[in-house]
Design an enzyme around this catalytic site. Structure first.
Site, PDB file in Angstrom:
ATOM      1  N   GLY A  81       0.830  -1.186   0.000  1.00  0.00           N
ATOM      2  CA  GLY A  81       0.000   0.000   0.000  1.00  0.00           C
ATOM      3  C   GLY A  81       0.872   1.246   0.000  1.00  0.00           C
ATOM      4  O   GLY A  81       2.090   1.177   0.135  1.00  0.00           O
ATOM      5  N   TYR A  86      11.519   6.490  -1.043  1.00  0.00           N
ATOM      6  CA  TYR A  86      12.924   6.257  -1.409  1.00  0.00           C
ATOM      7  C   TYR A  86      13.574   5.337  -0.398  1.00  0.00           C
ATOM      8  O   TYR A  86      13.305   5.423   0.804  1.00  0.00           O
ATOM      9  CB  TYR A  86      13.665   7.592  -1.442  1.00  0.00           C
ATOM     10  N   HIS A  87      14.425   4.437  -0.892  1.00  0.00           N
ATOM     11  CA  HIS A  87      15.286   3.628  -0.029  1.00  0.00           C
ATOM     12  C   HIS A  87      16.728   3.817  -0.495  1.00  0.00           C
ATOM     13  O   HIS A  87      16.985   3.920  -1.706  1.00  0.00           O
ATOM     14  CB  HIS A  87      14.942   2.143  -0.115  1.00  0.00           C
ATOM     15  N   ILE A 154       5.881   3.902   6.322  1.00  0.00           N
ATOM     16  CA  ILE A 154       5.351   2.563   6.573  1.00  0.00           C
ATOM     17  C   ILE A 154       4.403   2.180   5.438  1.00  0.00           C
ATOM     18  O   ILE A 154       3.526   2.953   5.057  1.00  0.00           O
ATOM     19  CB  ILE A 154       4.613   2.500   7.923  1.00  0.00           C
ATOM     20  N   ALA A 168      10.554   2.050   6.681  1.00  0.00           N
ATOM     21  CA  ALA A 168      11.820   2.611   6.207  1.00  0.00           C
ATOM     22  C   ALA A 168      12.159   3.793   7.109  1.00  0.00           C
ATOM     23  O   ALA A 168      11.497   4.831   7.055  1.00  0.00           O
ATOM     24  CB  ALA A 168      11.704   3.053   4.750  1.00  0.00           C
ATOM     25  N   CYS A 184       5.653   9.981  -0.484  1.00  0.00           N
ATOM     26  CA  CYS A 184       4.348   9.479  -0.046  1.00  0.00           C
ATOM     27  C   CYS A 184       3.199  10.306  -0.606  1.00  0.00           C
ATOM     28  O   CYS A 184       2.088  10.303  -0.065  1.00  0.00           O
ATOM     29  CB  CYS A 184       4.266   9.412   1.479  1.00  0.00           C
TER      30      CYS A 184
END
Length: 223
Positions: A81, A86-87, A154, A168, A184
């Site tokens: 969802g 970004y990671h 989340i 994250a 987001c």
């Protein structure tokens, strides 16, 4: 039910997604067949990558393919969802592959406990983390115009009360990479990190240990 902590360190997103999905599918199958299984908490970091959730909007990614390559980043459309995030290095990405029936939790309760884990974790460092209505994750100064900033995203997938994906947490993250997206889906809120708030780097191993400890406490809290 045994819960195992797994540390994949720095791992390409595609590999982590595949391995996580395999464990998720195995747990769903074992649960359906009444076989033994383990709940796992995976923690890792990724090379620069953006992930767009099922409900995400393409225009929240502000770069084209060539521009993504120029900053050594990739984009994945994934099955959690939420919108785009970004990671990257310096960020702890946590993937609990859990059977929520272990703790008699619904999905909303589970997300609430993930948020509470981060709130309690931040309190260790003297930082007040808070929730923002209608936006999963943990924020700092969520009600202050032009100061609201997210420190932890989340996003979860669930099937038969088995979960994957997760959280994250920005620890020593290069926050410039968030400027290439609407994080987001927000255009009026910022992003921060533990390093940004504390004005110094924080050891990643320390963060992983404290996160795992706080999550274990919350999952076993019956209140």
């Amino acid at each position: 039910m045994k819960t195992v902590l797994v540390d994949w360190n720095l791992i390409p997103y595609a590999e982590a997604w595949q391995r996580q999905t395999e464990w998720f599918d195995t747990l769903v199958r074992a649960k359906a067949q009444g076989e033994a299984y383990e709940n796992r908490i995976i923690m890792c970091e990724h090379p620069h990558v953006y992930t767009l959730g099922r409900s995400g909007k393409e225009n929240n990614m502000l770069l084209n393919d060539d521009q993504l390559k120029a900053i050594q980043a990739t984009l994945f459309h994934i099955d959690r969802g939420g919108d785009i995030t970004y990671h990257g290095p310096g960020q702890i990405t946590g993937y609990p592959v859990f059977d929520l029936d272990t703790w008699k939790l619904g999905l909303k309760q589970y997300i609430d406990r993930l948020e509470e884990t981060i709130i309690r974790f931040l309190a260790i460092y003297g930082i007040k983390g808070e929730r923002l209505a209608g936006a999963a994750g943990v924020w700092i100064d969520p009600g202050v115009p032009r100061k609201a900033r997210k420190i932890c995203a989340i996003g979860v997938r669930s099937s038969h009360y088995v979960t994957m994906h997760g959280l994250a947490l920005n620890v020593n993250t290069d926050l410039r990479y968030f400027s290439y997206i609407h994080p987001c889906g927000f255009i009026d809120k910022g992003v921060t990190s533990l390093r940004q708030e504390l004005k110094h780097e924080v050891p990643m191993d320390e963060v992983k240990q404290r996160l795992e400890c706080e999550l274990s406490k919350l999952l076993n809290d019956k209140t």
